[in-house]
Every structure is written in structure tokens, then in C-alpha cells.
Design an enzyme around this catalytic site. Structure first.
Site, PDB file in Angstrom:
ATOM      1  CG  ASP A   1      59.360  60.440  54.769  1.00 55.20           C
ATOM      2  OD1 ASP A   1      58.195  60.894  54.824  1.00 55.20           O
ATOM      3  OD2 ASP A   1      59.792  59.530  55.170  1.00 55.20           O
TER       4      ASP A   1
ATOM      5  CD  GLU B   1      56.076  62.945  57.657  1.00 54.25           C
ATOM      6  OE1 GLU B   1      55.038  62.463  57.471  1.00 54.25           O
ATOM      7  OE2 GLU B   1      57.109  62.225  57.372  1.00 54.25           O
TER       8      GLU B   1
END
Lengths: 113, 724
Positions: free
Chosen positions: B370, B407
Site C-alpha cells: 500500500d 501501489e
């Protein structure tokens, strides 16, 4: 309720381990000793008699895992008549894939080696 | 003879101790006892605090430095169980199934009040969670209201690592062959319609493996499963009174512990069984050829900014674990208050240790990071050319076969899609694929050239990295679901209680003529077709497709594009929808099956747009309504391509020819078909403009096309042909 574990070897090589009370870390070695003993006697099958077992903690689950490893893949292990709570724990941890759960002692299944 | 290295040397209030082993960090089971080890560079004093499970008060607090008794003579003896910056001791005869532990730590700087800045934030009155805790209690049952007065709310526990994997091993599926399904552990089976015995848990996912297999999924990506607090920042909706939780869980408490509340066994209050349940799930997924990727959140923690609670890291060594301004405020590149100092060597080691633990103990196949761009920032926030953490992960021996997916952006404005430091290993969530495909599906002008790149695996972004650097997705947990993408022009996030100010505004969505659900058959047909178009294009694109949980069954969130706080049917997968939208689910599964059947769609290397095998055809050729004449103009909404199967050879077998025509114009167009060699003929695999039953066929049983020279592609439709 105090924990107790007893082993009975049948004439045809079935190890019946009867567990009663509450199985937690403090008593798990008693159960483990019975598994070792069954292995020493050359058990062909293991039937864990669980109707009197009220509770199983992770340490007990560990011994079930140990029993599976100790006995080897050709020795089938049966969990006989577990109480709903114990059965639930066996299911949730996925042990029902490596043990065979039976609602009662069925000689035609367990003793047909 | 007994081993003498497991003999106690010291006593403290009757507890037997000896100098511990500094590594590994955390609590580990050693013969006769538990070894505790905790790092703090700046601490001056440390105490081990031991509790019986669930008790508010500890049964003993053992200092790592102080006056002990000599175990042999009983004489007082001063000692310090510390080596370097590591406090470590072994405590014997603990019933480790029955205890919880923590640390009290003091150091320089004095008490810093909540809300005030501070380089150090030591407070020896607080019991701190071990950063290496393998199990964490305190939130054992999802949604059970915590006792806010508990002095030690999140509690470290000790687990065993003796799960029997038998002969099960990670499948090690080549990256380019994956079809990823992004799911929320709880949301997947929590809805009553799931019929699961233990809804919302790891155990329940096991029951749904046949569904995943029937869909063709060979990899699931689990949204955060590291222990987090669903009650973090919990609040009540101002209008409805509904309790809003941290449902998504992008706020880590401990990087080594699975979330107990996601386990059916969590209610036992025993972290070991939670681990068993998760391992049992992974084992069975692996035995069914399905890999498991974890969505991991290393960019920040649940401690928040200076107003947040002291749980672990900040009380242990604030200046090591977090990026701080010179005057002791938290840098906030994560958008959530604090930023973990990932390129500090200590923190870097912790991240590596955590991932190695998950790979080796839980057989995890890969990780999606993330806001991974943060992991490439130096301790002052500047992006680094050669970030040591990213490099270390790429070359780590234990992670050698794990998929690493970034990401590739962060909340601090660093956008690295196409430029993330990859070291030949890292793949990326391709945000440009999402945006480009959405615009094309809407029928926006000027998109044809862009989607040609996206369909080829984005060679413009990943020219040296191969196709599988691109994780292709149109939707993910963050944003509209696929159904909502074609049902709403704007977001409808009022239920989040933030006056619709949260969530993205640049959705590239189109409501097909009516905002929200509609009974108009023209609109509902168009919406269904658009979902099929999206599925078909994604499954014929080079790269790695990722599907959001429930998109295959038209799961809607009512236009909410930021459903992070809803543990309600709004976010859950309604399995009734899978029945009601069986036509779409079947279409998805057939497109996935088609992808699995054709290696031409799963190339490892980029297409070269030329004929390097002497087949007479380039590996990919571009077409329009006229064969061999693609219309690349700004107003073009039609494009077609053909893959020559002779360029896609695996195990000595060449693939078929594949032709894909995409018409995002609001009028139908006839597409002239390129000719095939060797007496081959075109067969129709999919036509999203056709009715149910004729929209997609089982791979291998596609009907032959009557007219081999052209095909009518309806308005806003996709046709996929196979030449054999």
C-alpha cells in the site's frame, strides 16, 4: 473438571485414547505421552474418544497435529463423538481435513484395516 | 545430561531467568522458557510485563536491569540483561499458552503530552506492544465493543510455529498466468446469503474455494489482514446513528500478527489457533492451485500523529520508527497522520523480518504494498534513486519466489507508475490502465492510442520490465465497483458522514443516462454490456488482470466510492447477486477461461509489432473497420487487433490467432476481418452485443463465423474471435 487420558490397545491394533475434562497447556503432555505410547505399541489406527472432553485449547490442537505427524500418513486418526465445542474448534482450525470425525464409535469403519 | 544453557542463573520474585538471546526479536519459545528481545536505541530502562491472559493487572514486572538473586546461592546480584541496544532475557517455566506480555520503557526527553510534538515519547507508565508480536489480543472478536478503560488494550501473545504443511507447497504460478481476485476477508462471506458456517472469517473462505475455482481465479489478494483496530477513530454517523468502523483495515497495529477478528477461532482468545485457521486456509487454497497475496501496509501505523495513542513503536523508540520533523512533528506522506521510517536500517530489518515470516511461516505467495512510493523515501521524505528497502526486498533470498507489487504512488504526491524502482522484480498497480480503459469505455475521444499501449501490457511504461510488471485493473477496493462505474456519474458518499467530501472525484465513470439504479431496459442492458466490455478487454490485455470482489456479480455500493468505514451490506458481497447476475458471472468465467486457454494473451515479453518467427504476420497487428487500417485519429472510438499465435509458443505448441474488435461508438460498425493462413477460419468466442448464451462460449467450442470477411460489432460492444 480435571483432565484425564487413558489408552487401551485392542487386539486388532486399534489405539483407543479416551480424553475427559479440559485439555489445555498444563495437561497436554499427558495426552502427548499417550500418543507416543500408542505409537510404541504399533497402533494401526487411532481412535480419540472425545465425548467426555469439554474443552480443547491450542495446546491440545498441537497434540492432534503432533499425533498426525507421529503416526504417519498410513495410520488413520478418528475423532469420535466430539462435543459441539470441541468439534467446532477442530473444524475452524481445519483439522477435520487430516482427522476423520465420527459421531460415534463405529467398529465397521474404525476396525476395518 | 541436561543442557546447561537452559539453566536459570537469576531469580526475580521467584521467577527464574537468565541473560537472553538478542535475536530473533520478539518472544520465542526456547527449551524450558520464553526468550524476550526488544530493540530500543534510545531507551535507558526497560521492564518486561507479564499478564495472565485477560487480566488487567500483571502478575510480575521484571526489570531488564536491577537487583536480582543469584539462582544458585540466593545472594543479591546486580545485573543488566542488555547487549548493544537490545534488551533481552529468558524467563523459565512460563505457561506460554496462558500469558500475555508487554514492555514498559523509559528514556530521555521527559513526558510528552498528547497533542504536543516530541522527538522522543517515552512514558514508562504505558505497557507497550512488542513490534514483533506474533499474535495480538484485545480485538479477538470483530466488532465486539472494547473496554476503553483497559490499561493495556492490545496485548502481545506467544504462538507455536508447528503447523504441519504436509506436502503442500506454494504453487509458484508464473506472474503472467495469474488472474488476481482482490477481496476483503470479512466482506466476502459476511452477508447472510453466503451460507457460510462461520461467516466473515478465514474459515469461511475455505468453503468458497469451489466458487473461486469455477470463476477461474488462481490468486486471491487479501485486503489487510495484519492486526488492526476496527474501532480506531470509530464514530457514529450523524444522521443514521450507525456505528462506522475501520472496515478496510489500512492501519496496522502489528506487522507479524494476523487479525484475530477475521478468524472464527478468534473468540477462543488464543492467537495460536487464529494462525492455524489462516494457515489451514492457505494450505487448502494452494492444494487447489490458488495463490495468496497479502495487501500490506508499511507506510504508517495505527498510532497516528501526535494526537494518537501510544501503543507500541512511538513508546519504544519514536525517533527510529517514524519520520519526524526536526521539532518532533510527524511527517505525513501517508495521509493518515504518521509515516513509518522504512529506510531506517532498524525499520527496514523489521519490514524484511515480517515479510520473511509471512513467506516462511504462512507460505504467502506475494505482497501488494500500500502506498509503496513511501518505501522509497529517505528519513526526511525525499525520494531516493536506489532505495535500500526496495532493493533488499527484491533480492531477499526467502522472498525469492514471492510476487512484489507496488501501489506506486503515495499521499505525499509521489507518482511512480512506470518508474518505480523495480530491480527486475517489482510489478505495479497500473493506474494508467485503469484510467485509460475507463475513458475508452465511456467513449471519450482521443483514447485509442492510449488503450493500444495498455492492451499490450503498457510497453510505454514497462519497456524493460516485461508485461507482468503491469497489474491491469479497472476497479479495486478504492473507488467505484464495476457496476457503479456505469451507474453513477458522481460519487455518493454521504453515508461516510463527511458531507461527500471524501473519496476520489476523477472517476472517469458514466451512468449510461440515468444516475443510480434504473428499470429502463435500454439502460440496464447497456450497463450490463459495459461490464462485459470491461471484463472482455481486461482478459485479452497483456499483463496481469485483477478483479475486484463481486464485480463478476455486479456488486454495487450505491455509488459510494470510498466504503472504508462500512461493515454493512453496502460493502459485503451479496451472494444472491451472484444468482441474479448469473449471466455476467458466466461471462466473466468464460473470459477468464479463454485467457487461461491462450498463451498469446499471457506473454512474458512485450509484443514487438513485427514478424520475428517468419509466420507472415507480425505478433500483433492493428485494424479498424477496414482490416490493416486502424483509425488512430482523435475522434476514433473503434480499434481492433490481431495476435498471431505462432509468436506464442509454449511447450512446443503454438497458439491460435486471436482477433479483438472494440467499438465504443454509440453506433454499430462493420469490421472487415484480416485473412487467416492455412485454411484456418474465424470462430466467435465472445460478442458483448449478443444476447445471453451467445455472448461468450466455452473455449474450444466456439461456433464458426458464417461470414469470414467481416463482422458487425454493435454499438458499445466488443467481439473476440479465435482463428483456428
Amino acid at each position: 473438571m480435571a483432565f484425564d487420558a487413558s489408552l487401551e490397545m485392542t487386539a486388532n491394533g486399534i489405539a483407543k485414547i479416551t480424553l475427559t475434562g479440559e485439555l489445555d497447556a498444563s495437561v497436554a503432555t499427558t495426552f502427548r505421552d499417550k500418543v507416543e505410547e500408542a505409537h510404541t505399541h504399533g497402533a494401526k489406527r487411532v481412535a480419540l474418544m472425545l465425548s467426555g472432553l469439554d474443552y480443547i485449547a491450542s495446546a491440545g490442537i498441537r497434540v492432534l497435529v503432533f499425533a498426525r505427524q507421529k503416526m504417519g500418513s498410513d495410520v488413520e486418526i478418528f475423532a469420535v463423538a466430539p462435543t459441539p465445542q470441541v468439534n467446532e474448534t477442530i473444524e475452524m482450525t481445519g483439522l477435520h481435513y487430516s482427522l476423520r470425525v465420527l459421531p460415534s464409535y463405529d467398529a465397521s469403519v474404525i476396525e476395518t484395516v | 545430561m541436561d543442557r546447561i544453557d537452559i539453566y536459570p542463573t537469576h531469580l526475580f520474585e521467584g521467577h527464574k531467568l537468565r541473560f537472553g538471546r538478542p535475536s530473533p526479536f520478539g518472544a520465542s519459545v526456547v527449551p524450558g522458557g520464553i526468550n524476550f528481545s526488544v530493540f530500543s536505541r534510545h531507551a535507558s530502562y526497560c521492564v518486561l510485563v507479564l499478564f495472565h491472559k485477560g487480566d488487567d493487572a500483571p502478575f510480575v514486572e521484571i526489570p531488564f536491569r536491577g537487583m536480582f538473586e543469584h539462582a544458585g546461592t540466593g545472594e543479591p546480584v546486580w545485573n543488566e540483561f542488555r547487549i548493544g541496544n537490545v534488551w533481552t532475557m529468558t524467563v523459565f517455566d512460563l505457561d506460554y499458552e496462558e500469558i500475555e506480555y508487554g514492555f514498559k520503557i523509559d528514556g530521555p526527553g521527559g513526558r510528552v503530552a498528547r497533542g504536543m510534538p516530541g522527538v522522543h515519547r517515552f512514558d514508562p507508565s504505558i505497557v507497550l506492544l512488542d513490534p514483533y508480536a506474533k499474535a495480538i489480543g484485545g480485538r479477538d472478536v470483530w466488532g465486539a465493543t472494547p473496554d476503553w478503560d483497559k490499561p493495556y488494550p492490545h496485548r502481545a501473545r506467544i504462538i507455536y510455529d508447528d503447523f504441519d504443511w504436509e506436502s503442500s507447497a506454494p504453487p509458484e504460478i508464473p506472474m503472467e498466468d495469474l488472474v488476481i481476485y482482490e477481496m476483503h476477508v470479512r466482506g466476502f462471506t459476511r452477508h447472510p446469503s453466503s451460507g457460510a458456517k462461520y461467516p466473515g472469517t478465514f474459515a469461511a473462505i475455505r468453503e468458497k474455494i469451489p466458487y473461486l475455482k469455477s470463476l477461474g481465479i488462481n490468486c486471491i489478494e487479501l485486503m489487510p489482514i495484519y492486526e488492526f483496530d476496527e474501532f480506531e477513530n470509530s464514530r457514529t454517523h450523524p444522521d443514521t446513528g450507525e456505528l462506522l468502523l475501520n472496515y478496510w483495515g489500512y492501519s496496522t497495529m502489528g506487522f507479524f500478527a494476523p487479525k484475530a477478528g477475521f478468524a472464527a477461532t478468534g473468540k477462543s482468545g488464543d492467537g495460536t489457533m487464529v494462525a492455524d485457521e489462516l494457515k489451514s486456509l492457505i494450505k487448502e487454497l494452494h492444494e487447489n492451485g490458488i495463490e495468496v497475496i497479502l495487501d500490506v501496509v508499511f507506510n504508517h501505523t495505527a498510532e497516528g500523529n501526535e494526537h494518537g495513542p501510544t501503543i507500541s513503536y512511538r513508546g519504544i523508540d519514536n525517533a527510529t520508527y517514524y519520520m519526524l520533523t526536526p521539532d518532533g512533528y510527524y511527517y505525513n506522506f501517508s495521509g493518515t497522520g504518521n509515516t513509518l521510517n522504512c529506510n531506517n536500517p532498524i525499520v527496514r530489518s523489521m519490514v524484511l523480518d515480517a515479510l520473511r515470516y509471512w513467506a516462511s511461516e504462512f507460505h504467502i505467495d506475494g505482497f501488494r504494498f500500500d502506498l509503496a512510493a513511501i518505501l522509497g523515501r529517505d528519513p526526511w521524505g525525499a525520494p531516493m534513486a536506489n532505495p535500500p528497502l526496495l532493493e533488499a526486498l527484491a533480492y531477499d533470498p526467502i522472498l525469492g519466489k514471492c510476487k512484489l507489487i507496488a501501489e506506486a504512488w503515495d499521499a505525499g504526491g509521489l507518482y511512480q507508475v512506470g518508474s518505480f524502482p523495480a530491480y527486475g522484480r517489482w510489478a505495479e498497480w497500473n493506474g494508467k490502465y485503469r484510467d485509460g480503459l475507463r475513458r475508452f469505455l465511456k467513449g471519450e475521444p482521443g483514447t485509442v492510442g492510449d488503450i493500444a499501449q495498455r492492451i499490450q501490457g503498457s510497453p510505454d511504461l514497462y519497456s524493460t520490465r516485461g508485461t507482468s510488471a503491469s497489474i491491469n485493473f479497472i476497479t479495486c477496493h478504492d473507488g467505484f465497483t464495476l457496476a457503479d462505474l456505469f451507474m453513477f456519474d458522481g460519487k455518493h458518499n454521504d453515508a461516510n458522514g463527511e458531507n461527500n467530501n471524501d473519496g476520489a472525484n476523477d472517476n472517469n465513470s458514466w451512468n449510461c443516462g440515468w444516475e443510480g439504479p434504473s428499470d429502463d431496459p435500454g439502460i440496464t442492458r447497456l450497463r450490463l454490456r459495459q461490464m462485459k466490455n470491461a471484463a472482455a478487454i481486461m482478459m485479452v490485455s497483456q499483463g496481469v488482470p485483477m478483479i475486484l470482489m463481486g464485480d463478476e456479480a455486479a456488486r454495487s455500493q450505491g455509488g459510494n466510492n470510498n466504503a472504508y468505514c462500512h461493515d454493512t451490506p453496502l460493502s459485503w458481497f451479496d451472494w444472491n447477486e451472484a444468482g441474479e447476475n448469473a449471466e455476467l458471472t458466466r461471462f466473466f468465467s468464460r473470459c477468464i477461461a479463454f485467457r487461461h486457454a491462450h498463451q498469446a494473451l499471457r506473454r512474458k515479453d512485450h509484443l514487438q509489432n513485427r514478424d520475428v518467427v517468419g509466420s507472415g504476420y507480425a505478433d500483433i497487428t492493428w485494424h479498424g473497420t477496414k482490416a490493416w487500417n486502424a483509425d488512430w485519429s482523435a475522434f476514433s472510438r473503434t480499434i481492433a487487433f490481431m495476435l498471431c499465435g505462432k509468436h506464442a509458443v509454449r511447450a512446443g505448441h503454438a497458439d491460435d490467432y486471436i482477433y479483438v474488435a472494440m467499438n465504443m461508438h454509440w453506433e454499430g460498425h462493420s469490421f472487415e476481418l484480416p485473412g487467416l493462413p492455412d485454411g484456418r477460419s474465424w470462430h466467435v468466442f465472445a460478442n458483448t452485443g449478443a444476447g445471453s448464451g451467445a455472448d461468450a462460449f466455452e473455449p474450444g467450442s466456439e461456433p464458426r463465423l458464417d461470414d469470414q470477411s467481416s463482422i458487425l460489432v454493435g454499438d458499445r460492444s466488443v467481439v473476440v474471435l479465435v482463428g483456428r
